[in-house]
Design an enzyme around this catalytic site. Structure first.
Site, PDB file in Angstrom:
ATOM      1  N   TYR A   1      32.404  47.848  39.439  1.00 26.35           N
ATOM      2  CA  TYR A   1      33.608  47.140  39.877  1.00 26.35           C
ATOM      3  C   TYR A   1      33.323  45.647  39.763  1.00 26.35           C
ATOM      4  O   TYR A   1      32.479  45.114  40.483  1.00 26.35           O
ATOM      5  CB  TYR A   1      33.919  47.545  41.312  1.00 26.35           C
ATOM      6  CG  TYR A   1      35.189  46.993  41.923  1.00 26.35           C
ATOM      7  CD1 TYR A   1      36.099  46.231  41.203  1.00 26.35           C
ATOM      8  CD2 TYR A   1      35.487  47.274  43.257  1.00 26.35           C
ATOM      9  CE1 TYR A   1      37.250  45.755  41.787  1.00 26.35           C
ATOM     10  CE2 TYR A   1      36.640  46.804  43.855  1.00 26.35           C
ATOM     11  CZ  TYR A   1      37.525  46.040  43.118  1.00 26.35           C
ATOM     12  OH  TYR A   1      38.674  45.558  43.701  1.00 26.35           O
TER      13      TYR A   1
ATOM     14  N   LYS B   1      35.827  49.075  36.519  1.00 23.70           N
ATOM     15  CA  LYS B   1      37.096  48.473  36.913  1.00 23.70           C
ATOM     16  C   LYS B   1      36.930  46.967  36.769  1.00 23.70           C
ATOM     17  O   LYS B   1      36.125  46.353  37.466  1.00 23.70           O
ATOM     18  CB  LYS B   1      37.471  48.819  38.355  1.00 23.70           C
ATOM     19  CG  LYS B   1      38.764  48.126  38.798  1.00 23.70           C
ATOM     20  CD  LYS B   1      39.104  48.333  40.265  1.00 23.70           C
ATOM     21  CE  LYS B   1      40.399  47.578  40.606  1.00 23.70           C
ATOM     22  NZ  LYS B   1      40.752  47.679  42.043  1.00 23.70           N
TER      23      LYS B   1
ATOM     24  N   TYR C   1      27.962  37.471  48.402  1.00 20.48           N
ATOM     25  CA  TYR C   1      27.384  36.365  49.165  1.00 20.48           C
ATOM     26  C   TYR C   1      26.307  35.664  48.354  1.00 20.48           C
ATOM     27  O   TYR C   1      26.474  34.516  47.981  1.00 20.48           O
ATOM     28  CB  TYR C   1      26.818  36.798  50.527  1.00 20.48           C
ATOM     29  CG  TYR C   1      26.369  35.594  51.342  1.00 20.48           C
ATOM     30  CD1 TYR C   1      27.321  34.763  51.939  1.00 20.48           C
ATOM     31  CD2 TYR C   1      25.029  35.256  51.466  1.00 20.48           C
ATOM     32  CE1 TYR C   1      26.924  33.639  52.649  1.00 20.48           C
ATOM     33  CE2 TYR C   1      24.628  34.140  52.176  1.00 20.48           C
ATOM     34  CZ  TYR C   1      25.587  33.335  52.764  1.00 20.48           C
ATOM     35  OH  TYR C   1      25.198  32.219  53.462  1.00 20.48           O
TER      36      TYR C   1
ATOM     37  N   SER D   1      39.027  47.164  47.523  1.00 21.24           N
ATOM     38  CA  SER D   1      39.491  45.895  48.092  1.00 21.24           C
ATOM     39  C   SER D   1      40.796  46.075  48.853  1.00 21.24           C
ATOM     40  O   SER D   1      40.952  45.571  49.968  1.00 21.24           O
ATOM     41  CB  SER D   1      39.658  44.861  46.976  1.00 21.24           C
ATOM     42  OG  SER D   1      38.426  44.634  46.326  1.00 21.24           O
TER      43      SER D   1
END
Length: 302
Positions: A138, A167, A112, A49
């Site tokens: 993640y 994560k 999405y 990110s």
């Protein structure tokens, strides 16, 4: 059964650096990589990110992955983000990282469209089957719109040996606690990382394995210091460093997206780089820069 996680400790989600024309800057990226390699971090995570992957073409992502893997040259473990809204595209990015010599990949759940638990499972199982590399899950529900349920994480840990950790970028310790309680008995080698800076010490206390925090780009001495103090059972020092580290998260909301705030913090700590990011990110205002500087001063980073 292995009991030691393959990946552990402090692994920064490395910023991606661009020149004034918006082109990827291998030279500036190399400066950041060299600084991080010389620090006490336990690995480097590219194209997460904080690395702006969501604003890049697949071709640019592959170019950056190749460059960064080559620059690190095996001196620290390298993780490459392969997050994508489509399963096949994520697999292709993973295969590319595998060919380039990455040590592992990091896969966020497709975004999405919300997915049923069976489709979440199928997505990651397909990734696992297609790749030889270790895979870190993640979880970042604030950006994907959907959290990875603990039941899905445990099922993947049980059925996919090359899915080796998580994560967990959730603004609470409860999901980390629930994950640890459920997954460690069946996969002691399954690593659980905090994604938010302020949860590192709490994650370690609960039996987790480290943190993948954006602050480790510009202040790895704080997170690495907490980890070292914890391992040495110097809890007073760990708490003191965690209190300093917990002053940093407001930096991430000064502008959205937060890429340029990380880059300006890197500048303030003496790294010769630009603060350019891909649109829709915009340059920081003087007022924003003053806020960032104040946070770094308050936390003792500068």
């Amino acid at each position: 059964m292995m009991t030691t996680p393959l990946f552990h400790g402090v692994i920064p989600p490395v910023a991606t650096l661009f020149d004034d024309n918006g082109r990827f800057s291998p030279e500036e990226q190399g400066r950041l990589i060299e600084r991080l390699v010389e620090s006490d971090v336990d690995g480097l995570f590219f194209l997460g990110s904080a690395g702006e992957f969501a604003h890049m073409s697949d071709a640019l992502r592959q170019e950056i992955a190749e460059c960064c893997i080559k620059q690190v040259a095996g001196r620290k473990p390298v993780l490459i983000g392969i997050g994508h809204s489509g399963t096949q595209q994520a697999i292709e990015l993973g295969l590319h990282a595998q060919r380039c010599g990455a040590d592992g990949v990091v896969a966020i759940n497709p975004f999405y469209n919300p997915l049923s638990e069976s489709n979440l499972l199928a997505h990651f199982q397909r990734l696992s089957a297609a790749l030889e590399l270790p895979v870190l899950l993640y979880n970042f529900p604030a950006l994907t719109g959907q959290s990875l349920p603990v039941s899905v994480i445990v099922e993947l840990a049980k059925t996919c040996p090359n899915i080796v950790g998580l994560k967990d970028t959730v603004d609470t310790l409860s999901h980390i606690r629930e994950t640890l309680a459920a997954v460690k008995p069946v996969r002691p080698d399954f690593a659980v990382f905090a994604g938010y800076d302020e949860y590192l010490f709490g994650t370690l206390i609960l039996g987790g394995d480290g943190c993948i925090p954006a602050s480790a780009n510009f202040a790895p001495q704080l997170t690495c210091g907490i980890l070292k103090a914890y391992r040495e059972q110097d809890y007073a020092r760990a708490v003191a460093l965690q209190q300093r580290l917990s002053l940093i998260p407001p930096l991430y909301s000064i502008d959205l997206p937060f890429y340029n705030a990380i880059k300006y913090a890197l500048q303030l700590t003496g790294l010769d780089i630009s603060c350019n990011s891909l649109p829709p990110a915009s340059p920081l205002t003087d007022a924003m820069k003053a806020q960032i500087k104040g946070i770094l001063q308050q936390s003792g980073v500068i």
